[in-house]
Design a protein around this motif. Structure first.
Motif, PDB file in Angstrom:
ATOM      1  N   ALA A 295     -55.088  54.100  10.353  1.00 44.14           N
ATOM      2  CA  ALA A 295     -55.698  53.799  11.754  1.00 44.14           C
ATOM      3  C   ALA A 295     -56.875  52.735  11.887  1.00 44.14           C
ATOM      4  O   ALA A 295     -56.925  51.976  12.807  1.00 44.14           O
ATOM      5  N   ALA A 296     -57.616  52.965  10.924  1.00 42.03           N
ATOM      6  CA  ALA A 296     -58.875  52.212  10.981  1.00 42.03           C
ATOM      7  C   ALA A 296     -58.412  50.493  10.561  1.00 42.03           C
ATOM      8  O   ALA A 296     -59.138  49.622  11.283  1.00 42.03           O
ATOM      9  N   LEU A 297     -57.327  50.397   9.886  1.00 40.80           N
ATOM     10  CA  LEU A 297     -56.910  49.126   9.610  1.00 40.80           C
ATOM     11  C   LEU A 297     -56.188  48.460  10.798  1.00 40.80           C
ATOM     12  O   LEU A 297     -56.581  47.254  11.047  1.00 40.80           O
ATOM     13  N   ALA A 298     -55.634  49.379  11.512  1.00 42.38           N
ATOM     14  CA  ALA A 298     -54.991  48.957  12.779  1.00 42.38           C
ATOM     15  C   ALA A 298     -56.059  48.481  13.774  1.00 42.38           C
ATOM     16  O   ALA A 298     -56.040  47.701  14.426  1.00 42.38           O
ATOM     17  N   ARG A 299     -57.080  49.295  13.847  1.00 43.08           N
ATOM     18  CA  ARG A 299     -58.262  48.914  14.742  1.00 43.08           C
ATOM     19  C   ARG A 299     -58.723  47.675  14.233  1.00 43.08           C
ATOM     20  O   ARG A 299     -59.383  46.883  15.016  1.00 43.08           O
ATOM     21  N   ASP A 300     -59.127  47.342  13.055  1.00 43.73           N
ATOM     22  CA  ASP A 300     -59.801  46.367  12.430  1.00 43.73           C
ATOM     23  C   ASP A 300     -58.949  44.981  12.324  1.00 43.73           C
ATOM     24  O   ASP A 300     -59.198  43.948  12.015  1.00 43.73           O
ATOM     25  N   GLY A 301     -57.292  44.985  12.988  1.00 42.62           N
ATOM     26  CA  GLY A 301     -56.694  43.866  12.747  1.00 42.62           C
ATOM     27  C   GLY A 301     -55.860  43.760  11.806  1.00 42.62           C
ATOM     28  O   GLY A 301     -54.982  42.661  11.607  1.00 42.62           O
ATOM     29  N   ALA A 302     -55.897  44.600  10.660  1.00 42.93           N
ATOM     30  CA  ALA A 302     -55.011  44.430   9.556  1.00 42.93           C
ATOM     31  C   ALA A 302     -53.616  45.387   9.508  1.00 42.93           C
ATOM     32  O   ALA A 302     -52.895  45.101   8.508  1.00 42.93           O
ATOM     33  N   VAL A 407     -51.445  38.092   5.988  1.00 39.76           N
ATOM     34  CA  VAL A 407     -50.577  37.886   6.931  1.00 39.76           C
ATOM     35  C   VAL A 407     -50.885  38.674   7.955  1.00 39.76           C
ATOM     36  O   VAL A 407     -51.034  38.139   9.404  1.00 39.76           O
ATOM     37  N   ALA A 408     -51.032  39.932   8.076  1.00 37.47           N
ATOM     38  CA  ALA A 408     -51.344  40.705   8.992  1.00 37.47           C
ATOM     39  C   ALA A 408     -52.669  40.242   9.623  1.00 37.47           C
ATOM     40  O   ALA A 408     -52.821  40.267  11.022  1.00 37.47           O
ATOM     41  N   THR A 409     -53.708  40.151   8.927  1.00 38.08           N
ATOM     42  CA  THR A 409     -55.021  39.885   9.516  1.00 38.08           C
ATOM     43  C   THR A 409     -54.947  38.336  10.207  1.00 38.08           C
ATOM     44  O   THR A 409     -55.454  38.440  11.400  1.00 38.08           O
ATOM     45  N   ARG A 410     -54.032  37.617   9.796  1.00 42.44           N
ATOM     46  CA  ARG A 410     -53.950  36.242  10.397  1.00 42.44           C
ATOM     47  C   ARG A 410     -53.392  36.138  11.596  1.00 42.44           C
ATOM     48  O   ARG A 410     -53.759  35.730  12.874  1.00 42.44           O
ATOM     49  N   ALA A 411     -52.213  37.246  11.793  1.00 41.56           N
ATOM     50  CA  ALA A 411     -51.403  37.313  13.014  1.00 41.56           C
ATOM     51  C   ALA A 411     -52.151  37.987  13.900  1.00 41.56           C
ATOM     52  O   ALA A 411     -52.327  37.615  15.063  1.00 41.56           O
ATOM     53  N   ALA A 412     -53.017  39.033  13.478  1.00 43.55           N
ATOM     54  CA  ALA A 412     -53.812  39.803  14.632  1.00 43.55           C
ATOM     55  C   ALA A 412     -55.287  38.886  14.994  1.00 43.55           C
ATOM     56  O   ALA A 412     -55.492  38.925  16.385  1.00 43.55           O
ATOM     57  N   ALA A 413     -55.661  37.730  14.351  1.00 44.90           N
ATOM     58  CA  ALA A 413     -56.611  37.072  14.769  1.00 44.90           C
ATOM     59  C   ALA A 413     -56.110  35.916  15.747  1.00 44.90           C
ATOM     60  O   ALA A 413     -56.674  35.634  16.658  1.00 44.90           O
ATOM     61  N   ARG A 414     -54.725  35.606  15.790  1.00 42.51           N
ATOM     62  CA  ARG A 414     -54.016  34.678  16.532  1.00 42.51           C
ATOM     63  C   ARG A 414     -53.737  35.333  18.074  1.00 42.51           C
ATOM     64  O   ARG A 414     -53.740  34.528  18.929  1.00 42.51           O
ATOM     65  N   ARG A 415     -53.533  36.653  17.851  1.00 39.76           N
ATOM     66  CA  ARG A 415     -53.283  37.267  19.040  1.00 39.76           C
ATOM     67  C   ARG A 415     -54.233  38.344  19.241  1.00 39.76           C
ATOM     68  O   ARG A 415     -53.900  39.777  18.829  1.00 39.76           O
ATOM     69  N   PRO A 416     -55.240  38.218  19.855  1.00 45.52           N
ATOM     70  CA  PRO A 416     -56.292  39.249  20.125  1.00 45.52           C
ATOM     71  C   PRO A 416     -55.737  40.563  20.660  1.00 45.52           C
ATOM     72  O   PRO A 416     -54.886  40.388  21.663  1.00 45.52           O
ATOM     73  N   VAL A 417     -56.044  41.784  20.516  1.00 46.07           N
ATOM     74  CA  VAL A 417     -55.705  42.906  21.186  1.00 46.07           C
ATOM     75  C   VAL A 417     -56.657  43.747  21.368  1.00 46.07           C
ATOM     76  O   VAL A 417     -58.035  43.812  20.836  1.00 46.07           O
ATOM     77  N   ALA A 418     -56.540  44.724  22.256  1.00 46.94           N
ATOM     78  CA  ALA A 418     -57.615  45.675  22.506  1.00 46.94           C
ATOM     79  C   ALA A 418     -57.932  46.661  21.333  1.00 46.94           C
ATOM     80  O   ALA A 418     -57.022  46.890  20.812  1.00 46.94           O
ATOM     81  N   ARG A 419     -59.275  46.735  21.362  1.00 49.69           N
ATOM     82  CA  ARG A 419     -59.353  47.556  20.000  1.00 49.69           C
ATOM     83  C   ARG A 419     -59.507  49.072  20.339  1.00 49.69           C
ATOM     84  O   ARG A 419     -59.959  49.350  21.385  1.00 49.69           O
ATOM     85  N   VAL A 420     -59.217  50.030  19.294  1.00 46.63           N
ATOM     86  CA  VAL A 420     -59.169  51.307  19.698  1.00 46.63           C
ATOM     87  C   VAL A 420     -60.230  52.038  18.834  1.00 46.63           C
ATOM     88  O   VAL A 420     -60.283  51.671  17.493  1.00 46.63           O
ATOM     89  N   THR A 421     -61.010  52.778  19.217  1.00 45.67           N
ATOM     90  CA  THR A 421     -62.116  53.457  18.350  1.00 45.67           C
ATOM     91  C   THR A 421     -61.493  54.493  17.584  1.00 45.67           C
ATOM     92  O   THR A 421     -60.964  55.479  18.128  1.00 45.67           O
ATOM     93  N   ILE A 422     -61.941  54.521  16.308  1.00 43.27           N
ATOM     94  CA  ILE A 422     -61.381  55.455  15.269  1.00 43.27           C
ATOM     95  C   ILE A 422     -62.528  55.829  14.469  1.00 43.27           C
ATOM     96  O   ILE A 422     -63.356  55.007  14.063  1.00 43.27           O
ATOM     97  N   PRO A 423     -62.900  57.288  14.669  1.00 45.86           N
ATOM     98  CA  PRO A 423     -64.122  57.635  13.892  1.00 45.86           C
ATOM     99  C   PRO A 423     -64.152  57.392  12.297  1.00 45.86           C
ATOM    100  O   PRO A 423     -62.933  57.560  11.634  1.00 45.86           O
TER     101      PRO A 423
END
Length: 423
Positions: A295-302, A407-423
């Protein structure tokens, strides 16, 4: 993974928790795998990795003392090398959990099959599948092993290891150490590659650091843990070879065989029960931690942001947990179809976790101050990279996961998404 601990940790409590982070159910089978790779010379691999552990463990203790918020190796990598490096380190851990969970389940399966007299392969895989199903179901229900139960299971493992050594040692024979190195230096290196599974976990010191009263408490606990595992590991390695001889390379349940020599056949069911508890506890804990890491990796774009949703304080990140469950089921199916053995699974896991360790001590070279601490970090990095090289072709596993992370990080950087807060 360690849960929240009330109050401040002293050296004794901290030592117990660090021993638990380093020890695991893999110790129930590693003496056999190492002996199969190097014969009696496998004791050299045990000794070399214990020497490696000293600067590595003390480097993580130094990192924990200076950064007591305990963000883990991924955080150290981000601090030293940037966001992409952090994503790679996170993926090394998250991506190998399906492989490591299956390996751990097979360890328990082998001991239960041996204790019950089941068909070695069919019985082992049936028990392993059951352990995995129960662990994922428990996580989905929000049930995780408590800190007290985890500590109890660690003490059980220590008791089994110590009992095996003490009861079987009188039956050791010097003749079992000859020929000493039937596979030469290559065998020792090969043994080190699988034994790395027993030497990861020192990065847990960074996660626990905020719970200690001060940096000295963490350092003392680390030194005490080094002493404990040195005695246990060398005792088990020497006794396994000295008592079992060639059987050490043949028996998939070496500790049960040792206890049978020293205490009789009644020991096998006991060890089988302990193996189940240890295996379930380890899988349950690591799946819980990995699901939150996902979940944290998804939050950070990975990872795709979809996997970050649904998490929160006291809530289970079902999407990340579901991804782990699917990946573990696929890994299990492929391992069955391709007849992948336990040795291969443990070596693949070792390669990824050793890469995490190497990244942590390399980050320490960048973030620790000049002087004695940085010199120690440099030594730890050189030794960690040397140990990593022992993984040989299994380094392909962390290499593929690193590519996926980038690859996942680069794809996320090209298409910004709303971040979700994960503790």
């Amino acid at each position: 993974m360690t849960g929240q601990i009330g109050g401040r940790l002293g050296a004794a409590q901290g030592t117990a928790l660090l021993v638990g982070a380093v020890l695991g159910p893999g110790m129930l089978v590693l003496p056999h795998l190492a002996a199969a790779a190097a014969g009696p010379a496998s004791v050299l691999a045990w000794a070399a990795l214990l020497l490696l552990s000293v600067p590595v463990a003390l480097t993580f203790a130094a990192l924990g003392a200076r950064y007591p918020d305990g963000g883990g190796v991924a955080s150290f990598a981000a601090l030293a090398f940037g966001r992409r490096a952090s994503a790679v380190v996170g993926w090394w851990f998250y991506g190998v959990i399906p492989v490591g969970a299956l390996a751990g389940a097979l360890v328990g399966g082998e001991y239960v099959a041996a204790a019950l007299g089941l068909d070695s392969r069919g019985g082992t895989w049936a028990v392993a599948a059951a352990l995995l199903l129960v662990a994922f179901a428990a996580n989905a229900a929000g049930l995780r092993t408590s800190g007290g139960l985890q500590l109890g299971m660690v003490l059980a493992l220590v008791a089994v290891l110590a009992g095996a050594v003490l009861t079987a040692a009188p039956h050791a024979a010097a003749a079992n150490f000859t020929p000493f190195a039937p596979y030469g230096l290559t065998g020792v290196v090969d043994a080190a590659g699988v034994l790395l599974f027993a030497f990861v976990g020192w990065e847990a010191a960074s996660h626990l650091s905020a719970e200690f009263a001060g940096g000295r408490g963490l350092t003392r606990a680390t030194v005490a843990t080094l002493a404990v595992i040195t005695v246990l590991y060398l005792g088990v390695a020497l006794t396994t070879i000295g008592v079992l001889g060639r059987r050490a390379a043949e028996s998939p349940v070496p500790l049960a065989a040792l206890l049978e020599v020293g205490a009789g056949s009644a020991a096998r069911p006991v060890v089988g029960g302990v193996a189940v508890l240890l295996t379930f506890g380890a899988i349950n804990t690591y799946v819980a931690g990995a699901s939150r890491l996902g979940a944290a990796l998804a939050r950070d774009g990975a990872l795709p942001a979809w996997f970050a949703r649904g998490g929160g304080p006291g809530r289970t990140p079902y999407r990340s947990l579901g991804l782990l469950a699917v990946a573990t089921a696929a890994t299990t199916a492929l391992a069955l179809v391709w007849t992948v053995d336990l040795d291969t699974l443990m070596r693949a896991t070792s390669a990824c976790l050793a890469a995490v360790t190497a990244a942590g001590v390399a980050a320490a070279v960048r973030v620790l101050p000049r002087g004695r601490l940085r010199v120690m970090a440099v030594v730890a990095t050189v030794l960690a990279l040397a140990a990593l090289a022992c993984c040989g072709p299994y380094l392909l596993v962390p290499a593929v996961l690193a590519l996926v992370a980038l690859v996942a990080t680069r794809a996320a950087a090209r298409r910004p998404v709303a971040r979700v807060t994960i503790p």
